[in-house]
Design a protein around this motif. Structure first.
Motif, mmCIF file in Angstrom:
data_model
loop_
_atom_site.group_PDB
_atom_site.id
_atom_site.type_symbol
_atom_site.label_atom_id
_atom_site.label_comp_id
_atom_site.label_asym_id
_atom_site.label_seq_id
_atom_site.Cartn_x
_atom_site.Cartn_y
_atom_site.Cartn_z
ATOM 1 N N UNK A 53 63.136 15.625 75.815
ATOM 2 C CA UNK A 53 64.411 15.285 75.223
ATOM 3 C C UNK A 53 64.600 14.302 74.177
ATOM 4 N N UNK A 54 64.033 13.600 74.169
ATOM 5 C CA UNK A 54 63.848 11.999 73.906
ATOM 6 C C UNK A 54 62.820 12.987 71.798
ATOM 7 N N UNK A 55 61.996 13.944 72.374
ATOM 8 C CA UNK A 55 60.452 14.347 70.840
ATOM 9 C C UNK A 55 59.226 13.658 71.643
ATOM 10 N N UNK A 56 59.032 13.079 72.153
ATOM 11 C CA UNK A 56 57.955 12.356 72.888
ATOM 12 C C UNK A 56 57.116 13.437 73.592
ATOM 13 N N UNK A 57 57.725 14.220 73.839
ATOM 14 C CA UNK A 57 56.488 15.268 74.738
ATOM 15 C C UNK A 57 57.177 16.329 74.246
ATOM 16 N N UNK A 58 56.399 17.580 74.462
ATOM 17 C CA UNK A 58 56.276 18.614 73.717
ATOM 18 C C UNK A 58 55.877 19.690 75.109
ATOM 19 N N UNK A 59 56.576 20.742 75.377
ATOM 20 C CA UNK A 59 57.069 21.752 76.549
ATOM 21 C C UNK A 59 55.653 22.618 76.069
ATOM 22 N N UNK A 60 55.569 22.708 77.828
ATOM 23 C CA UNK A 60 54.651 24.284 77.942
ATOM 24 C C UNK A 60 55.243 25.523 77.246
ATOM 25 N N UNK A 61 56.150 25.187 77.741
ATOM 26 C CA UNK A 61 57.537 26.121 77.910
ATOM 27 C C UNK A 61 58.465 25.958 77.834
ATOM 28 N N UNK A 62 59.990 27.196 77.881
ATOM 29 C CA UNK A 62 61.168 26.049 78.507
ATOM 30 C C UNK A 62 62.019 25.518 76.711
ATOM 31 N N UNK A 63 63.001 25.544 76.538
ATOM 32 C CA UNK A 63 64.208 24.972 75.782
ATOM 33 C C UNK A 63 64.632 23.794 76.609
ATOM 34 N N UNK A 64 64.699 23.341 74.140
ATOM 35 C CA UNK A 64 66.068 21.643 75.081
ATOM 36 C C UNK A 64 66.736 22.049 73.747
ATOM 37 N N UNK A 65 67.971 22.041 73.847
ATOM 38 C CA UNK A 65 69.477 22.543 73.799
ATOM 39 C C UNK A 65 69.847 21.150 73.390
ATOM 40 N N UNK A 66 71.168 20.444 72.283
ATOM 41 C CA UNK A 66 71.861 19.811 72.346
ATOM 42 C C UNK A 66 72.903 20.852 71.094
ATOM 43 N N UNK A 67 74.141 20.709 72.425
ATOM 44 C CA UNK A 67 75.242 21.374 71.040
ATOM 45 C C UNK A 67 75.257 22.935 70.963
ATOM 46 N N UNK A 68 74.296 23.304 71.831
ATOM 47 C CA UNK A 68 73.442 24.914 71.919
ATOM 48 C C UNK A 68 72.524 25.105 70.767
ATOM 49 N N UNK A 69 72.004 24.083 70.295
ATOM 50 C CA UNK A 69 71.227 23.920 69.126
ATOM 51 C C UNK A 69 69.327 24.049 69.365
ATOM 52 N N UNK A 70 69.017 25.069 69.303
ATOM 53 C CA UNK A 70 67.257 24.787 70.236
ATOM 54 C C UNK A 70 66.276 23.688 69.562
ATOM 55 N N UNK A 71 66.181 22.711 70.155
ATOM 56 C CA UNK A 71 65.655 21.178 69.352
ATOM 57 C C UNK A 71 64.579 21.292 69.653
ATOM 58 N N UNK A 72 63.758 22.297 70.473
ATOM 59 C CA UNK A 72 62.875 21.753 70.926
ATOM 60 C C UNK A 72 61.188 21.792 69.973
ATOM 61 N N UNK A 73 61.505 22.544 68.632
ATOM 62 C CA UNK A 73 60.091 22.130 67.934
ATOM 63 C C UNK A 73 60.479 21.287 66.762
ATOM 64 N N UNK A 74 62.014 20.394 67.006
ATOM 65 C CA UNK A 74 61.739 19.066 66.073
ATOM 66 C C UNK A 74 61.648 18.014 66.560
ATOM 67 N N UNK A 75 61.289 17.030 65.440
ATOM 68 C CA UNK A 75 60.287 15.993 65.245
ATOM 69 C C UNK A 75 61.173 15.167 66.306
ATOM 70 N N UNK A 76 60.803 13.652 66.701
ATOM 71 C CA UNK A 76 61.984 12.317 67.584
ATOM 72 C C UNK A 76 63.279 12.568 66.428
ATOM 73 N N UNK A 77 62.077 11.874 65.208
ATOM 74 C CA UNK A 77 63.030 11.320 64.560
ATOM 75 C C UNK A 77 64.237 12.143 63.992
ATOM 76 N N UNK A 78 64.492 13.665 63.914
ATOM 77 C CA UNK A 78 65.883 13.806 63.469
ATOM 78 C C UNK A 78 66.137 14.041 64.791
#
Length: 375
Positions: free
Chosen positions: A65-90
């Motif tokens: 969730x913090x962006x320090x690990x990238x999942x092999x599959x699946x999604x992380x969403x915050x308020x419906x926005x997919x942030x799986x590929x967003x860098x940690x600092x953003x």
């Protein structure tokens, strides 16, 4: 220890908490599976504790969730926005670590203001914001002190204030209290909870401490081998566990050998026939006759001194107003039972006793191969 300011006039929530979703998260490290299809939703403003044994995936989930690990599959969403590929600092998340991670060459005020400076906030504004947060965590008088001049609890408060400085949508706490002594940990967890509720910030809290999880969280997510076993409010988790793993991991639970009735939804245990709570943990239903285990909490076991009793007290631990007995049944199974400490004069170690259970539905699980004979 100075309490957190209970109603600071200079700080107020600037937005509502965010919704966080893990959808089918999978993460492996070589041959080790850290997350195995994790699904979990955290509601706005909710504090959810991730609880489980070492290696269950709770920290990996937080780091994903913090962006320090990238999942092999699946999604992380915050308020419906997919942030799986967003860098940690953003990712707009504040994180507090177990090790505090304060800059030793910066004062308490400058540590809190560091993220604001990196974001280009003007000096006067960032120092004013840092001062407000120092007041919020009750450390205004320590603004000019360096980390080595602060206690562990004070350092963790500074780390918390720094994480809140940029007003993140999500607050992530990675075992932030485990390095503190017991009394400081107790005080600080109450204050973190009070602050989190005031600000209304969505929070994920990783801990291996059951007491912390049950006392702080709106819901507790119990994990095992990268999967979610159950996510529920503390009372429901304790009283109505969904699986045998949850039942035995959360709190203390004893197994008492028993036998099911003839398709009547009852179980014969300790000389009494009791209704089952509706299902056999880990299977679909209780049916037919067979050997099972009844799972009971120490506070549910009644102990009576009985010179003709077939059970025997093997040990006792003083817990204050109550004492916890270890009682061995005739079949060799051991059961934990809590009794008032004042009753210990009639229940010494070595005494013969009789155990009974109250007449209410009980949790039932498959018989373990190592358990003793029937009831």
């Amino acid at each position: 220890m100075t309490d957190l300011v209970s109603d600071p006039k200079t700080i107020s929530p600037t937005r509502t908490g965010a919704t966080v979703e893990f959808r089918g998260l999978r993460r492996t490290f070589g041959a080790t599976t850290a997350l195995d299809g994790l699904d979990l939703t955290v509601e706005p403003g909710e504090l959810v504790a991730l609880l489980g044994p070492s290696g269950c995936g709770k920290t990996t989930a937080l780091r994903t969730l913090a962006g320090f690990e990238r999942p092999d599959s699946g999604e992380v969403l915050v308020d419906g926005e997919d942030i799986t590929g967003v860098p940690a600092h953003r990712r707009d998340a504040g994180m507090v670590f177990q090790s505090y991670s304060l800059f030793p060459h910066l004062t308490a005020l400058d540590n809190i203001a560091f993220g604001l400076r990196m974001s280009g906030i003007r000096k006067a504004e960032r120092r004013a914001r840092a001062a407000e947060l120092l007041e919020l965590v009750g450390l205004s008088q320590h603004a000019g002190r360096y980390p080595h001049q602060l206690s562990g609890g004070q350092q963790q408060r500074i780390a918390l204030a720094r994480a809140l400085a940029l007003q993140p949508r999500v607050l992530l706490l990675d075992e932030p209290l485990s390095a503190l002594d017991a009394q400081v940990r107790l005080t600080l967890r109450e204050e973190i909870r009070r602050l989190q509720q005031k600000l209304g910030i969505t929070t994920l809290f990783v801990t291996h401490d059951q007491e912390e999880a049950l006392s702080m969280a709106d819901r507790v997510a119990v994990m095992r081998a990268g999967r979610l076993e159950q996510c529920a409010p503390p009372a429901e988790l304790y009283e109505r566990p969904a699986t045998a793993f949850v039942a035995e991991f959360v709190g203390v639970m004893s197994r008492i050998p028993a036998r099911t009735g003839a398709d009547d939804g009852t179980v014969h245990v300790l000389g009494r026939r009791l209704p089952v709570n509706g299902r056999l943990l880990g299977t679909e239903a209780v049916g037919g006759t067979g050997e099972v285990d009844v799972l009971v909490r120490p506070e549910a076991v009644e102990v009576t001194a009985d010179k003709n009793g077939t059970s025997r007290i093997m040990g006792a631990a003083f817990l204050g107003a109550t004492s916890r007995l270890t009682v061995r049944l005739a079949n060799g199974a051991e059961v934990s039972a809590d009794v008032p400490t004042h009753a210990m004069t009639t229940l010494p170690v070595g005494a013969a006793v009789t155990l009974t259970l109250p007449e209410r539905p009980v949790l039932v699980d498959r018989r373990r191969a190592s358990d003793g004979g029937g009831s």
